[in-house]
Every structure is written in C-alpha cells, then in structure tokens.
Design a protein around this motif. Sequence first.
Motif, PDB file in Angstrom:
ATOM      1  N   GLN A 140       0.859  -1.187   0.000  1.00 44.83           N
ATOM      2  CA  GLN A 140       0.000   0.000   0.000  1.00 44.83           C
ATOM      3  C   GLN A 140       0.890   1.230   0.000  1.00 44.83           C
ATOM      4  N   ARG A 141       0.653   2.148  -0.921  1.00 42.59           N
ATOM      5  CA  ARG A 141       1.449   3.366  -0.997  1.00 42.59           C
ATOM      6  C   ARG A 141       1.000   4.342   0.082  1.00 42.59           C
ATOM      7  N   THR A 142       1.884   4.663   1.017  1.00 44.62           N
ATOM      8  CA  THR A 142       1.559   5.574   2.123  1.00 44.62           C
ATOM      9  C   THR A 142       2.731   6.510   2.390  1.00 44.62           C
ATOM     10  N   SER A 143       2.419   7.678   2.999  1.00 44.25           N
ATOM     11  CA  SER A 143       3.470   8.611   3.401  1.00 44.25           C
ATOM     12  C   SER A 143       3.213   9.229   4.771  1.00 44.25           C
ATOM     13  N   SER A 144       1.991   9.112   5.289  1.00 44.26           N
ATOM     14  CA  SER A 144       1.655   9.783   6.548  1.00 44.26           C
ATOM     15  C   SER A 144       1.671   8.851   7.753  1.00 44.26           C
ATOM     16  N   GLN A 145       1.980   7.576   7.544  1.00 44.08           N
ATOM     17  CA  GLN A 145       2.014   6.634   8.658  1.00 44.08           C
ATOM     18  C   GLN A 145       3.288   6.844   9.454  1.00 44.08           C
TER      19      GLN A 145
ATOM     20  N   SER B  88       6.880   4.080   5.872  1.00 44.53           N
ATOM     21  CA  SER B  88       6.233   4.479   4.633  1.00 44.53           C
ATOM     22  C   SER B  88       6.016   3.241   3.777  1.00 44.53           C
ATOM     23  N   GLY B  89       5.018   3.312   2.943  1.00 44.69           N
ATOM     24  CA  GLY B  89       4.712   2.181   2.087  1.00 44.69           C
ATOM     25  C   GLY B  89       4.909   2.523   0.635  1.00 44.69           C
TER      26      GLY B  89
ATOM     27  N   THR C 131       6.347   6.078  -3.352  1.00 44.80           N
ATOM     28  CA  THR C 131       5.516   6.359  -2.187  1.00 44.80           C
ATOM     29  C   THR C 131       4.499   7.404  -2.571  1.00 44.80           C
ATOM     30  N   ALA C 132       3.516   7.611  -1.689  1.00 42.81           N
ATOM     31  CA  ALA C 132       2.441   8.549  -2.016  1.00 42.81           C
ATOM     32  C   ALA C 132       2.970   9.964  -2.176  1.00 42.81           C
TER      33      ALA C 132
END
Length: 264
Positions: free
Chosen positions: A25-30, A34-35, A263-264
């Motif tokens: 899963q593409r993430t940046s705010s976790q 990051s994903g 990443t996002a």
Amino acid sequence: MALMRVDFYSEVLTLSTSMTVILPQRTSSQIGMSGGATAGDPPVLYLLHGLTDDDTIWLRRTSIERYVAPLGLAVVMPQVARSFYTDEAHGNRYWTFLSEELPQLCHSFFRISERREDTFVAGLSMGGYGAVKWALRDPGRFAAAATLSGALDLAHRRQHPTDPINPEVWHTVFGGRPIAGTDDDTIALLDRVGEENARRPALYVACGTEDLLYEDNQHFVAAARERGVPLTVDFSPGGHDWGYWDTKIQDVLAWLPLPQTRTA
C-alpha cells in the motif's frame, strides 16, 4: 501494508486451509513507516515456513511486514504442515497444492503480477528446501529463489549418523520411495536447470556455519558449482534460529531484482 489471513478451501487437499498475505500500500503519513508500490501489479514473494511452523510464523518471528513495506512487494505465506512441500506417500498432495493450485488462487484473489520477472520464492529450513525444489522444477515461473538454512540434501540427511529426519515424518512424506536422483532431490534437479540456462532463476543460498544443516548446504553449493550453476552464497556465523533468519531475510529482500517503487 494490508495484512490478511485468508481461510479458503483447497480442492487439491480436499480440506479448508489458510495462508497469510501481505499486500503493498502506498503511504506517506504513517508514523514510523512508509509504504511503496509499483506502477503496475505488484511483484510477489512466496515465503515458505519450516517443519514445526505454519503460515503465521514469518509474521510472528520476524519484522517481514515492516521490511517489505517500502518495496511494494506482495508476500504470500502458505501452510503445508510437515509435508516437505511434497505429494505425501501417506497424506496429502502438498506439492500439487503449492505448485499448481496456490498460484492460481492467489491470482484470482489478489491483484499481483503474473510475470516471471516479478515472481520470487524463499523459505527457511524445510521451506528452504521447498523454495529451491519449486524453483528448479519450475524455472519458468521464478526470476529468483532463496534458501535460508535449507534442508538441501535430503538423500544424505535421511541417513545422517547424528541428526536424521524423524522416521515417522519421513514415512508419512516419502514412504519407501527413494530420493536420490528424483524430482524430490534438489541436487539432482541442478542437472535439469543446468540444461535450461536461458530460464534459470537466480539462486541465493545462506546458512549459518553453526547450523545443523550447514553440511547439507555445503554439499548443495559444491554440486551447483560442479555443474556450472551460478549462485550467491552466504555462509557466515549463525545457528538454526530466528535471530539468524530475521537478519538474513533482509539480505534476501535486498538481493531480489525488484522493480522501482513509489511512495504517495
């Protein structure tokens, strides 16, 4: 990352079973992680368990979810009991389940790449044996295969003077049939893959020098080199334990020829 335990029915095994799956899963705010994700369908790693474990063990004993998060890599962890990833003589058809039914089901359940260059397999101990056997028997499926502390010389291990395979397990899985020279003999399978250089998967062999299976891994590496089969070898201090495997799976992930992620 998306983490799933998938309970499903196997037509091959004629029973309900399960697999643990990590999807990118593409993430940046976790916070703290990051994903990443690839542009198309994500690559997939089939990650195999050892003799005393099940499909949850990699998640429980390592940080595999955290390690693969930035890589955009899907991870499929199936459950095969104590089968040595084999169609058992007195049990069930786990080789057929693994090599035929499982990939078909995964591609029907999830959006993952079907391309050879995006498909990998790895495992530890019994799972290391399964990973190498699968890659050598079906080299057109995998770009790369890795084994950690693999049981890579079963014909020798059966008669090992101090640490043979449990006779009851051996009887259930193999019965009275021979191993040497068959499709269950990873060393014999090197001859087959040596003849198919154009479709040969990259091989990575790691084992601790204090591991009970170190001798088996030495035999396999020597046999591969005799046949001109190239492989990456990591023989370094370590035992047959999760401290070693947690470290080395990170090395395997760094070695895999993965596509670039975003990443996002």
